[in-house]
Write a protein that holds these residues in place. Structure first.
Motif, PDB file in Angstrom:
ATOM      1  N   ASN A 148       0.842  -1.191   0.000  1.00  0.00           N
ATOM      2  CA  ASN A 148       0.000   0.000   0.000  1.00  0.00           C
ATOM      3  C   ASN A 148       0.876   1.238   0.000  1.00  0.00           C
ATOM      4  N   ALA A 149       0.293   2.332  -0.463  1.00  0.00           N
ATOM      5  CA  ALA A 149       1.045   3.589  -0.540  1.00  0.00           C
ATOM      6  C   ALA A 149       0.149   4.738  -0.135  1.00  0.00           C
ATOM      7  N   VAL A 150       0.694   5.648   0.665  1.00  0.00           N
ATOM      8  CA  VAL A 150      -0.019   6.862   1.033  1.00  0.00           C
ATOM      9  C   VAL A 150       0.237   7.894  -0.053  1.00  0.00           C
ATOM     10  N   VAL A 151      -0.803   8.234  -0.800  1.00  0.00           N
ATOM     11  CA  VAL A 151      -0.677   9.164  -1.914  1.00  0.00           C
ATOM     12  C   VAL A 151      -0.893  10.594  -1.453  1.00  0.00           C
ATOM     13  N   LEU A 152      -1.911  10.806  -0.607  1.00  0.00           N
ATOM     14  CA  LEU A 152      -2.200  12.126  -0.062  1.00  0.00           C
ATOM     15  C   LEU A 152      -2.430  12.002   1.441  1.00  0.00           C
ATOM     16  N   SER A 153      -1.906  12.941   2.193  1.00  0.00           N
ATOM     17  CA  SER A 153      -2.126  12.967   3.637  1.00  0.00           C
ATOM     18  C   SER A 153      -2.395  14.399   4.068  1.00  0.00           C
TER      19      SER A 153
END
Length: 504
Positions: free
Chosen positions: A216-221
């Protein structure tokens, strides 16, 4: 566990990340989402909880004997005691089944009967009731005699107020499926879903985005948008692509971590899971979801499930399980246009809450019982029925067939009473409203909404039965309910029915 709401959520999050790393650890995909699946107990009356038969979401029901027909007589009934029933329209404002059926019909495929959930058709197709005043609910009971003496159609609409002109700020966390099976139309629908939601954002809304496949990848935070169709959000959507396997478990965990990090008590906080339904989710994740949606000292983080299809290979057990626990809506996209129709034009209905924990109580004259119920479940025990949230601009629709133990004992002066109890969405203030009318008044009253409700039910039930006779009869009823073809939803249904491979 004691402690603040945030502490409990954080503790659950750590358990989820540590205790269940993925599909293999969380359950066998052949076992369904939670290791097993319940099948409704039939459309028969009684003191125990009753649900619609054949409405399991994850798999076909196993064969079992039909409950025996019971002869309903007046013998032994207490004329001084009116039956009190508690009704449930749906577990999560689900609307996925009709759009799935529509996609299959347009492809010339008969929808599997166990995927046709009649109460979701009543949720999806809009039955127009007058809006309630702000902060209130409006109850509209309607009744019509059936062809058989002593048998009656009874429909109850519970309508909320219209959406506010200016909505509250939002924190939305997208948990997006980018596994290999999402290639093609599912990815196109997923992108359209995010874009449709983005079109309704306003300056100051916060968006998080997590993608999941093998990893999984955090694209926007904590991305604060500058208004509708924010360029930063659009760039993230454009970059989405499909590859790899499925690790929903950790994707959800990271999604909730971001939602918790950017939580605002005065904001609308939602996790939005979009998938083709081919992943699995373990018991740890469902507990994680439930912990964030639970009614604590403030509004929880509800989960909205969006199915991206395609319908001929889609498994909606995933979305059913997570939205059931997450107390949010469940929709299915059979096209990119559907994303705009539902997620932009019906945004408040999918995302917002007008009345929390709505409980609907129906009191009938002593000689009437429910013969067939088209909601999710009902019971004489209020504890058996979980109260549901109701969105602004929306209505819970309870349709049932009721039978008199003897047509001769029906008294047109006897009352039918409907009570709705709920909590205000942010202050948790307890509220209640009751409508009472005699049997005679109901039979002499309007039936516009009831007639449309019956036509929608005829459509869904014909799809479940799948016979030429049932399909043709349903189309005749749908056409009769739409004189002049002025209702576009009924017109669409009339066009869909002949696409069924067994219609002719």
């Amino acid at each position: 566990m004691r402690g603040s709401w945030l502490e409990r959520c954080a503790w659950t999050l750590m358990v989820a990340v540590a205790g269940c790393g993925g599909l293999t650890a969380c359950g066998d995909p052949d076992e369904g989402l939670l290791g097993s699946s319940e099948v409704g107990g039939g459309d028969y009356g009684g003191t125990s909880t009753t649900t619609n038969a054949g409405e399991d979401h994850a798999q076909a029901p196993t064969e079992s004997e039909e409950p025996p027909e019971e002869t309903f007589t007046c013998a032994g009934l207490d004329e001084e005691s009116a039956p009190v029933l508690y009704l449930s329209a749906d577990d999560s404002n689900s609307m996925g089944s009709p759009a799935q059926a529509r996609e299959l019909l347009r492809a010339g495929i008969a929808p599997p009967p166990w995927t046709v959930r009649t109460y979701e058709f009543l949720n999806y197709y809009r039955i127009a009731y007058e809006a309630a005043p702000d902060g209130r609910l409006r109850i509209v009971p309607q009744m019509q005699e059936a062809e058989v003496p002593g048998l009656y159609h009874l429909q109850i609409g519970v309508r909320s107020h219209d959406p506010a002109a200016v909505r509250r700020p939002m924190t939305l966390t997208f948990v997006l499926d980018t596994s290999g099976s999402m290639g093609g139309s599912p990815m196109e629908r997923q992108k359209a879903a995010v874009e449709a939601i983005a079109a309704g954002l306003t300056e100051g809304d916060v968006v998080n985005m997590v993608t999941w496949n093998t990893t999984n990848a955090v694209v926007l935070s904590g991305h604060m948008v500058n208004g509708p169709s924010d360029p930063g959000l659009q760039n993230a959507v454009n970059a989405l692509s499909a590859s790899g396997g499925t690790d929903l478990e950790s994707g959800l965990a990271f999604g909730y971590q971001l939602a918790l990090q950017h939580y605002g008590p005065d904001r609308l906080n939602r996790v939005i899971l979009i998938s083709d339904g081919r992943a699995n989710v373990g018991i740890t994740s469902t507990e994680l979801i439930a912990s964030h949606a639970e009614d604590a000292d403030q509004e929880g983080i509800y989960l909205v499930g969006i199915g991206a299809g395609p319908a001929d290979g889609y498994h909606d057990g995933l979305m059913d399980a997570v939205t059931d626990k997450g107390r949010g809506a469940y929709v299915y996209l059979d096209s990119t246009q559907e994303a705009w129709d539902v997620l932009r034009d019906r945004f408040d209905e999918v995302m917002e809450v007008a009345a929390r924990s709505v409980q609907v109580e129906l009191t009938l004259p002593w000689y009437l019982r429910i013969e067939r119920f088209y909601g999710e479940e009902y019971s004489e025990d209020a504890a058996e029925i979980e109260p549901q949230h109701l969105a602004p601009g929306d209505a819970m629709v309870f349709n049932q067939v009721v039978r008199a133990c003897d047509p001769e004992v029906v008294d047109l002066q006897d009352p039918v009473r409907v009570t709705a109890r709920w909590e205000s969405p942010l202050t948790y203030e307890q509220r209640e409203t009751t409508v009472e009318a005699s049997v005679g008044e109901l039979l002499a009253g309007g039936t516009t909404q009831l007639i449309k409700g019956r036509a929608i039910i005829a459509y869904a039930e014909a799809l479940k039965e799948g016979s030429s006779t049932a399909l043709r009869d349903a189309q005749a009823q749908v056409v009769a309910a739409n004189p002049g073809g002025t209702d576009p939803e009924l017109s669409e249904i009339a066009q869909l029915l002949p696409m069924h491979p067994y219609f002719y």
